[in-house]
Design a protein around this motif. Structure first.
Motif, PDB file in Angstrom:
ATOM      1  N   VAL A   1       7.312  12.743  -2.355  1.00  0.00           N
ATOM      2  CA  VAL A   1       5.971  12.670  -1.752  1.00  0.00           C
ATOM      3  C   VAL A   1       5.592  11.201  -1.652  1.00  0.00           C
ATOM      4  N   ALA A   2       5.065  10.779  -0.492  1.00  0.00           N
ATOM      5  CA  ALA A   2       4.738   9.366  -0.341  1.00  0.00           C
ATOM      6  C   ALA A   2       3.639   9.141   0.680  1.00  0.00           C
TER       7      ALA A   2
ATOM      8  N   LEU B   1       7.969  17.149   6.042  1.00  0.00           N
ATOM      9  CA  LEU B   1       6.693  17.265   6.736  1.00  0.00           C
ATOM     10  C   LEU B   1       6.047  15.885   6.797  1.00  0.00           C
ATOM     11  N   LYS B   2       5.765  15.395   7.991  1.00  0.00           N
ATOM     12  CA  LYS B   2       5.097  14.111   8.161  1.00  0.00           C
ATOM     13  C   LYS B   2       3.717  14.352   8.777  1.00  0.00           C
ATOM     14  N   ARG B   3       2.704  13.752   8.148  1.00  0.00           N
ATOM     15  CA  ARG B   3       1.317  13.967   8.546  1.00  0.00           C
ATOM     16  C   ARG B   3       0.581  12.628   8.626  1.00  0.00           C
ATOM     17  N   ASN B   4      -0.578  12.659   9.294  1.00  0.00           N
ATOM     18  CA  ASN B   4      -1.475  11.491   9.378  1.00  0.00           C
ATOM     19  C   ASN B   4      -0.748  10.257   9.891  1.00  0.00           C
ATOM     20  N   ILE B   5       0.046  10.436  10.944  1.00  0.00           N
ATOM     21  CA  ILE B   5       0.834   9.335  11.499  1.00  0.00           C
ATOM     22  C   ILE B   5      -0.019   8.537  12.481  1.00  0.00           C
TER      23      ILE B   5
ATOM     24  N   THR C   1       1.953  10.006   5.934  1.00  0.00           N
ATOM     25  CA  THR C   1       2.198  10.701   4.668  1.00  0.00           C
ATOM     26  C   THR C   1       3.404  11.614   4.854  1.00  0.00           C
ATOM     27  N   VAL C   2       4.282  11.660   3.871  1.00  0.00           N
ATOM     28  CA  VAL C   2       5.491  12.472   3.984  1.00  0.00           C
ATOM     29  C   VAL C   2       5.652  13.350   2.752  1.00  0.00           C
ATOM     30  N   TYR C   3       6.043  14.597   2.990  1.00  0.00           N
ATOM     31  CA  TYR C   3       6.378  15.546   1.937  1.00  0.00           C
ATOM     32  C   TYR C   3       7.799  16.027   2.228  1.00  0.00           C
TER      33      TYR C   3
ATOM     34  N   GLY D   1       0.787  -1.226   0.000  1.00  0.00           N
ATOM     35  CA  GLY D   1       0.000   0.000   0.000  1.00  0.00           C
ATOM     36  C   GLY D   1       0.815   1.271   0.000  1.00  0.00           C
ATOM     37  N   ILE D   2       2.097   1.181  -0.302  1.00  0.00           N
ATOM     38  CA  ILE D   2       2.970   2.351  -0.339  1.00  0.00           C
ATOM     39  C   ILE D   2       2.893   2.984  -1.725  1.00  0.00           C
ATOM     40  N   ILE D   3       2.700   4.297  -1.768  1.00  0.00           N
ATOM     41  CA  ILE D   3       2.688   5.050  -3.020  1.00  0.00           C
ATOM     42  C   ILE D   3       3.774   6.116  -2.934  1.00  0.00           C
ATOM     43  N   VAL D   4       4.675   6.139  -3.903  1.00  0.00           N
ATOM     44  CA  VAL D   4       5.823   7.046  -3.848  1.00  0.00           C
ATOM     45  C   VAL D   4       5.986   7.761  -5.181  1.00  0.00           C
ATOM     46  N   GLY D   5       6.203   9.073  -5.119  1.00  0.00           N
ATOM     47  CA  GLY D   5       6.563   9.852  -6.293  1.00  0.00           C
ATOM     48  C   GLY D   5       7.746  10.742  -5.961  1.00  0.00           C
TER      49      GLY D   5
END
Length: 432
Positions: A147-148, A212-216, A186-188, A122-126
């Motif tokens: 972004v991931a 920036l790490k979010r929704n941990i 989610t990481v930016y 389920g990992i999505i990375v760009g």
């Protein structure tokens, strides 16, 4: 599972190799690359996947003529396949390119890459990254945007030793039973560095990073998790935070190729300084070291090599957030610690070393092999010091020459460690 991995590997080989070709270059000395017309003869005795595809095509067409290939493009589009126990199977698309902004006789090729990947966990990375050299290598600029949506396996902090404690939270954080948790976030990320060439092979530089790490959160229902316990002890927000700061770098390089070196040295020392005045959640200071040395073992078989790798990250002030702690697979390309899942061991400070013996199987270098062994150590919050306890790993693998011009290998490794950790590791380019 491993049979499916190999089947997918073979499928990608025969479907995508002709797309993988980049402009042919051969790196003879540090910072100096020669163009195709003076080096193509160096590859005449080598055989890679593209040659195999061409031979199959000629056989099908009953074509016995010898055709001269056109000049290969500096931009390539290719499938991006990978596998390891941390991410599962990865599939995606990748665009890579290379161009000289100066004379190829004294300027290293500038490269860029962009990709979008998805894994079975389920990992999505760009990402978009570049490595740019100005004429005569006077300046080097490196940077990336990332972004991931990430999913990471978590086994707590420390090196896996059992230290008696009456505090439930501390035992959860140390996790001597190696219970598995799964963190999602989610990481930016953005980073940019600029280096100045001072001496042949030596650069100094500085840069900036924004993360920036979010929704941990940790999946499942748990009374305590290592993420929550550590965050409470260090006053971090367990669900979101920023890690922004400055970098100062020193780099020295004499290796002959970054994808698969036959000789030379690569050294990179980085001081990372997380700064609250730049929006970071806390001030923290981490010294990172990366050292690689390659010894050629045969003048007749250049891919007969003994390699050594050290990667370390040492806390010299403040506390990093839990997801940023250095550990297994926390290097830039997540290649340390084959035999363990990423983040299996971690601490405020972490030390890793590996030795790899690389040997040829076929004379045309289409097939070769490796045997490797590694050790790692980390500290914890219950009194274990760095270098006090070590955990080993090791394994062996095959190499398939994917692109003889860039020395890119398809790497298929089986590795194992302690605590029942083992698995198949599949990827492009050597671990170091």
């Amino acid at each position: 599972m491993y049979q499916r991995a190999l089947l997918l590997c073979y499928l990608i080989i025969f479907c995508s190799s002709s797309l993988f070709a980049q402009q042919i270059v051969w790196k003879d000395t540090v910072g100096t690359q020669k163009a195709k017309d003076t080096t193509v003869r160096n590859f005449a005795h080598l055989y890679d996947i593209s040659d195999g595809i061409k031979d199959i095509g000629r056989f099908i067409r009953h074509d016995t003529t010898t055709k001269v290939s056109k000049k290969r493009s500096g931009i390539s589009i290719l499938p991006n396949v990978n596998y390891n126990p941390s991410i599962g199977f990865q599939i995606g698309a990748k665009v890579v390119g290379g161009v000289y902004v100066g004379d190829p006789e004294n300027t290293t090729m500038s490269t860029f890459a962009t990709a979008l990947n998805y894994t079975t966990r389920g990992i999505i990375v760009g990402y978009l990254m570049h490595d740019t050299y100005t004429p005569k290598n006077k300046w080097n600029l490196k940077g990336a945007v990332f972004v991931a949506k990430a999913v990471g396996l978590d086994y707590g902090m420390g090196i896996g030793n059992d230290i008696p404690t009456d505090i439930v939270q501390e035992e959860t954080l140390n996790n001597p039973e190696r219970k598995r948790y799964v963190n999602q976030y989610t990481v930016y990320s953005f980073n940019e560095r600029i280096y100045k060439n001072l001496l042949p092979g030596m650069f100094v530089g500085a840069g900036v990073f924004i993360e920036l790490k979010r929704n941990i959160y940790t999946l499942g229902d748990h009374e305590y998790t290592p993420l929550d316990v550590y965050s409470n002890l260090t006053n971090y927000n367990a669900h979101k935070y920023n890690n922004n700061g400055l970098m100062f770098n020193w780099q020295y390089m004499t290796r002959d190729n970054p994808n698969s070196a036959y000789k030379g040295i690569y050294t990179d020392i980085v001081l990372r300084m997380s700064q609250t005045w730049m929006g970071s959640a806390q001030n923290a200071y981490q010294l990172q070291t990366d050292f690689r040395k390659y010894w050629p073992l045969s003048s007749a078989r250049p891919n007969h090599v003994l390699g050594f790798w050290h990667w370390g990250s040492y806390n010299i002030g403040g506390n990093l957030a839990y997801l940023d702690l250095p550990g297994t697979g926390k290097d830039a390309f997540a290649r340390t610690g084959r035999g363990y899942t990423n983040g299996y061991f971690k601490g405020n400070s972490f030390f890793y070393s590996e030795v790899e013996y690389r040997f040829p199987i076929l004379r045309n270098q289409f097939l070769s092999g490796v045997v490797f062994a590694n050790v790692q150590t980390a500290n914890d919050r219950l009194g274990t010091k760095l270098f006090q306890q070590w955990q080993p790993g090791g394994g062996a693998g095959l190499r398939v020459l994917f692109n003889k011009a860039t020395r890119t290998n398809l790497c298929i490794d089986y590795a194992f460690g302690r605590f029942g950790q083992r698995g198949l590791f599949l990827g492009l380019n050597e671990a170091f």
